[in-house]
Each structure stands twice: as C-alpha cells, then as structure tokens.
Design an enzyme around this catalytic site. Structure first.
Site, PDB file in Angstrom:
ATOM      1  N   PRO A  18       0.777  -1.239   0.000  1.00 14.48           N
ATOM      2  CA  PRO A  18       0.000   0.000   0.000  1.00 14.48           C
ATOM      3  C   PRO A  18       0.814   1.297   0.000  1.00 14.48           C
ATOM      4  O   PRO A  18       0.223   2.372  -0.009  1.00 14.48           O
ATOM      5  CB  PRO A  18      -0.803  -0.109   1.307  1.00 14.48           C
ATOM      6  CG  PRO A  18      -0.001  -0.998   2.184  1.00 14.48           C
ATOM      7  CD  PRO A  18       0.762  -1.928   1.289  1.00 14.48           C
ATOM      8  N   ASP A  41       2.545   1.155 -12.234  1.00 14.62           N
ATOM      9  CA  ASP A  41       1.486   2.150 -12.358  1.00 14.62           C
ATOM     10  C   ASP A  41       1.655   3.246 -11.311  1.00 14.62           C
ATOM     11  O   ASP A  41       2.615   3.236 -10.531  1.00 14.62           O
ATOM     12  CB  ASP A  41       0.091   1.510 -12.317  1.00 14.62           C
ATOM     13  CG  ASP A  41      -0.118   0.621 -11.120  1.00 14.62           C
ATOM     14  OD1 ASP A  41      -0.772  -0.409 -11.279  1.00 14.62           O
ATOM     15  OD2 ASP A  41       0.374   0.962 -10.022  1.00 14.62           O
ATOM     16  N   LYS A  63      -0.842   7.851 -15.185  1.00 13.54           N
ATOM     17  CA  LYS A  63      -1.418   8.930 -15.984  1.00 13.54           C
ATOM     18  C   LYS A  63      -0.316   9.764 -16.624  1.00 13.54           C
ATOM     19  O   LYS A  63       0.610  10.207 -15.961  1.00 13.54           O
ATOM     20  CB  LYS A  63      -2.304   9.814 -15.103  1.00 13.54           C
ATOM     21  CG  LYS A  63      -3.638   9.172 -14.898  1.00 13.54           C
ATOM     22  CD  LYS A  63      -4.634  10.108 -14.300  1.00 13.54           C
ATOM     23  CE  LYS A  63      -5.972   9.382 -14.244  1.00 13.54           C
ATOM     24  NZ  LYS A  63      -6.779   9.745 -13.113  1.00 13.54           N
ATOM     25  N   GLY A  94       0.226  -1.434  -7.331  1.00 17.11           N
ATOM     26  CA  GLY A  94      -0.053  -1.065  -5.942  1.00 17.11           C
ATOM     27  C   GLY A  94      -0.842  -2.159  -5.237  1.00 17.11           C
ATOM     28  O   GLY A  94      -1.662  -2.839  -5.851  1.00 17.11           O
ATOM     29  N   ILE A  99      -6.397  -7.547  -6.488  1.00 17.96           N
ATOM     30  CA  ILE A  99      -7.499  -6.815  -5.845  1.00 17.96           C
ATOM     31  C   ILE A  99      -7.642  -5.492  -6.586  1.00 17.96           C
ATOM     32  O   ILE A  99      -6.803  -4.595  -6.454  1.00 17.96           O
ATOM     33  CB  ILE A  99      -7.227  -6.563  -4.339  1.00 17.96           C
ATOM     34  CG1 ILE A  99      -7.038  -7.868  -3.577  1.00 17.96           C
ATOM     35  CG2 ILE A  99      -8.372  -5.733  -3.729  1.00 17.96           C
ATOM     36  CD1 ILE A  99      -8.293  -8.686  -3.362  1.00 17.96           C
ATOM     37  N   THR A 124      -2.779  -5.811   0.333  1.00 19.32           N
ATOM     38  CA  THR A 124      -3.770  -4.919  -0.275  1.00 19.32           C
ATOM     39  C   THR A 124      -4.049  -3.729   0.656  1.00 19.32           C
ATOM     40  O   THR A 124      -3.852  -3.810   1.866  1.00 19.32           O
ATOM     41  CB  THR A 124      -5.050  -5.698  -0.628  1.00 19.32           C
ATOM     42  OG1 THR A 124      -5.879  -4.866  -1.430  1.00 19.32           O
ATOM     43  CG2 THR A 124      -5.826  -6.140   0.597  1.00 19.32           C
ATOM     44  N   MET A 175     -11.563   3.177  -4.151  1.00 15.98           N
ATOM     45  CA  MET A 175     -11.899   4.095  -5.255  1.00 15.98           C
ATOM     46  C   MET A 175     -13.271   4.735  -5.043  1.00 15.98           C
ATOM     47  O   MET A 175     -14.033   4.906  -5.998  1.00 15.98           O
ATOM     48  CB  MET A 175     -11.890   3.336  -6.609  1.00 15.98           C
ATOM     49  CG  MET A 175     -10.548   2.757  -6.963  1.00 15.98           C
ATOM     50  SD  MET A 175     -10.575   1.715  -8.434  1.00 15.98           S
ATOM     51  CE  MET A 175     -11.253   0.196  -7.792  1.00 15.98           C
ATOM     52  N   GLY A 204      -2.724   5.824   3.126  1.00 14.78           N
ATOM     53  CA  GLY A 204      -2.401   4.963   4.263  1.00 14.78           C
ATOM     54  C   GLY A 204      -1.011   4.366   4.147  1.00 14.78           C
ATOM     55  O   GLY A 204      -0.526   4.109   3.038  1.00 14.78           O
TER      56      GLY A 204
HETATM   57  N1  SAH Z   1      -4.497  -3.275  -6.110  1.00 11.86           N
HETATM   58  C1  SAH Z   1      -4.667  -2.250  -5.115  1.00 11.86           C
HETATM   59  C2  SAH Z   1      -5.937  -1.464  -5.298  1.00 11.86           C
HETATM   60  C3  SAH Z   1      -6.022  -0.708  -6.613  1.00 11.86           C
HETATM   61  S1  SAH Z   1      -7.478   0.248  -6.737  1.00 11.86           S
HETATM   62  C4  SAH Z   1      -4.637  -2.893  -3.714  1.00 11.86           C
HETATM   63  O1  SAH Z   1      -4.671  -4.107  -3.597  1.00 11.86           O
HETATM   64  O2  SAH Z   1      -4.548  -2.152  -2.746  1.00 11.86           O
HETATM   65  C5  SAH Z   1      -6.933   1.818  -6.157  1.00 11.86           C
HETATM   66  C6  SAH Z   1      -7.580   2.156  -4.840  1.00 11.86           C
HETATM   67  O3  SAH Z   1      -6.922   1.479  -3.772  1.00 11.86           O
HETATM   68  C7  SAH Z   1      -7.489   3.625  -4.453  1.00 11.86           C
HETATM   69  O4  SAH Z   1      -8.474   4.386  -5.113  1.00 11.86           O
HETATM   70  C8  SAH Z   1      -7.743   3.543  -2.964  1.00 11.86           C
HETATM   71  O5  SAH Z   1      -9.111   3.369  -2.681  1.00 11.86           O
HETATM   72  C9  SAH Z   1      -7.013   2.259  -2.596  1.00 11.86           C
HETATM   73  N2  SAH Z   1      -5.653   2.519  -2.095  1.00 11.86           N
HETATM   74  C10 SAH Z   1      -4.502   2.087  -2.627  1.00 11.86           C
HETATM   75  N3  SAH Z   1      -3.447   2.479  -1.897  1.00 11.86           N
HETATM   76  C11 SAH Z   1      -3.946   3.206  -0.867  1.00 11.86           C
HETATM   77  C12 SAH Z   1      -3.367   3.893   0.237  1.00 11.86           C
HETATM   78  N4  SAH Z   1      -2.050   3.932   0.433  1.00 11.86           N
HETATM   79  N5  SAH Z   1      -4.193   4.519   1.107  1.00 11.86           N
HETATM   80  C13 SAH Z   1      -5.532   4.487   0.932  1.00 11.86           C
HETATM   81  N6  SAH Z   1      -6.136   3.858  -0.094  1.00 11.86           N
HETATM   82  C14 SAH Z   1      -5.361   3.216  -0.985  1.00 11.86           C
END
Ligand code: SAH
Length: 262
Positions: A18, A41, A63, A94, A99, A124, A175, A204
């Site tokens: 994360p 990404d 982006k 990420g 997920i 995740t 999201m 986070g």
């Molecule tokens: N594959 C990623 C999720 C991708 S979708 C996973 O497993 O975490 C992208 C969403 O993940 C963001 O819009 C947000 O809702 C969440 N997210 C990812 N990293 C985050 C972080 N550090 N803090 C809070 N939300 C996060």
C-alpha cells in the site's frame, strides 16, 4: 498470433503493497533488484520505486500528461512482447495485483500468448491501511465478515449493496472518494444505520497518511470539508470507531456517538 515463447523470459505480476516500502514482500524486493524491465502504475509509492537500481529499465503506465492511462490492451501487449524477447519483466502494481488491479486481465493475456507468468502477492490497501491505523477489520465483538467493494461507478442504483454493511460486518470501499456522498446515500437507502462509524484513510501507510473518523451520514461532507484526495479508503462498520484517528466533529453528535462505540 501466438509467438514461440522464449526459454528464458518470464513475467512477474508483483504486488507493491500500500505504499510503505517496508511492507513489500521479500520476494518482491528481490525481483525489483534483479528484473530486466519494471512496468509500474501510478499507485506504486515513491519509496518502493526508490528501491529499483538505476540500471534497471523502468516504464510508467501511470497517468501521462494527456491524463489518460495507457490502455490495458497496450499494457498487455507490452508485457507479452518484452517477455517473449527473453526478459525478466516485473509488472509492479499497488497493493495486491488481484485486488482491483486488473492483474486478472494481464495474467489472461500472458496465458493466451503462452508466456510464463508468476504472481507475487502484495498487502492490499484495506489490510495494510487498516492495520497501521490500529483498525481491526474483524473483531470478535464487532465484525465477523469483511467485504471489499469498488465504489468508482457513477451510477450505484443498479448495484445491490444490501448485506455488505451493518451488524457484524465491515465494508471496505476502494476508489470511492469521488462518489462518497452517493455511496453513503445508497447504503442508508439500503437500510444501513446513518449512525454507523466510518473511517477514511488517505495515503495509508505513508508518512503523510491521514485517518479521519465520522458517521455514515456525514461521510460526504467530511470528504469535501477535509478535501480528501485519492488514494483513500472508506471503511464502514463498528470497527471503524476503533481506529487511531483524528475525529471529525462536523455533524451534530458525531463525537458522542463515536465515543459510544469506542
Ligand atoms: N491493487 C490495489 C488497489 C487498486 S485500486 C490494492 O490491492 O490495494 C486503487 C484504490 O486502492 C485507491 O483508489 C484507494 O481506494 C485504494 N488505495 C490504494 N493504496 C492506498 C493507500 N495507500 N491509502 C488508501 N487507499 C489506498
């Protein structure tokens, strides 16, 4: 057209966790140091990217200036092409690749092209962000079920969220910041108590993380008032009151009600 796979090339779908680089798996860290090409990404944290040695080629599919992400088909083509050329390709994503990460589409493309592929799980966002905020997603007293839901759809009216939040349950919405008001309205319309605690975790596990607590009825206002920006998670359920958080006292009675849960 299916190409003959190279003997040595391999595609790795790797979860970057994360944000905090200390939350990478050892396998992910080893691959970052040994890959020929890393395709990442925008969600992958700077701290993780800083671990990549300078001699390793790196392509961002985040982006661009045009504000469009690289189309998924083009990413798939790139991954397949480079792996078939005999390279060790790391597709760095990420959190966990499977997920809400479109990792499922990438592994399908690799399989179709006959490309050897391995998945390296990542922590995740829901698990990493909640744990670091001291928020237990399950708790013997408060929640015995957890759901992860994507909240980015504009029109939530055709989705059935009943049963995902409420008594004994924790709902984690990825999201969902742009649609936070609609999400709260939808949950309340589906019968979820407007007084249910909510935690919003922004960036986070990073140095500038914010954890905000409120009640479901105040979620939309909180996001606007505090200018919450992506990436952020919304966690709905009694456990949200347990987060080590900055309480947001915008709605009347929020502090008292959260106090009752804690
Ligand atoms: N594959 C990623 C999720 C991708 S979708 C996973 O497993 O975490 C992208 C969403 O993940 C963001 O819009 C947000 O809702 C969440 N997210 C990812 N990293 C985050 C972080 N550090 N803090 C809070 N939300 C996060």
């Amino acid at each position: 057209m299916e190409q003959t796979p190279s003997l040595s090339g391999k595609l790795w779908l790797v979860g970057a966790g994360p944000g905090d680089p200390d939350l990478l798996t050892l396998r992910a860290a080893r691959l970052l140091a040994s890959a020929d090409l890393i395709v990442h990404d925008g969600l992958v944290g700077d701290g993780v990217l800083a671990l990549i040695p300078p001699h390793i080629e790196r392509i961002s599919v985040a982006k661009q200036r045009s504000r469009h992400t690289m189309k998924q088909e083009l990413i798939n083509e790139l991954l397949v092409r480079e792996t078939l050329a005999g390279r060790q390709v790391v597709r760095l994503k990420g959190g966990d690749p499977f997920i809400f990460g479109r990792g499922g589409e990438e592994i399908d493309a690799a399989r179709q092209a006959g490309v050897p592929c391995e998945v390296v799980p990542g922590i995740t966002a829901a698990m990493g962000c909640a744990a670091q905020a001291g928020l237990p997603l399950t708790h013997r007293e408060d929640a015995s079920a957890v759901s992860f839901v994507a909240g980015q759809c504009k029109d939530l009216s055709d989705q059935d969220w009943s049963g995902l939040a409420g008594h004994g349950r924790t709902l984690v919405i990825y999201m969902g910041i742009a649609t936070a008001t609609a999400i709260a309205d939808k949950l309340i319309a589906d019968g979820v108590s407007p007084d249910l605690p909510v935690a919003v975790i922004e960036r986070g596990t990073t140095a500038d993380a914010r954890v905000l607590r409120t009640l479901l009825t105040d979620l939309g206002d909180l996001v606007v008032r505090e200018k919450v920006a992506s990436p952020a998670l919304i966690i709905v359920g009694k456990v949200a009151a347990r987060a080590d958080a900055l309480d947001c006292l915008g709605a009347p009675g929020v502090a008292e009600k959260l106090g009752n849960f804690a």
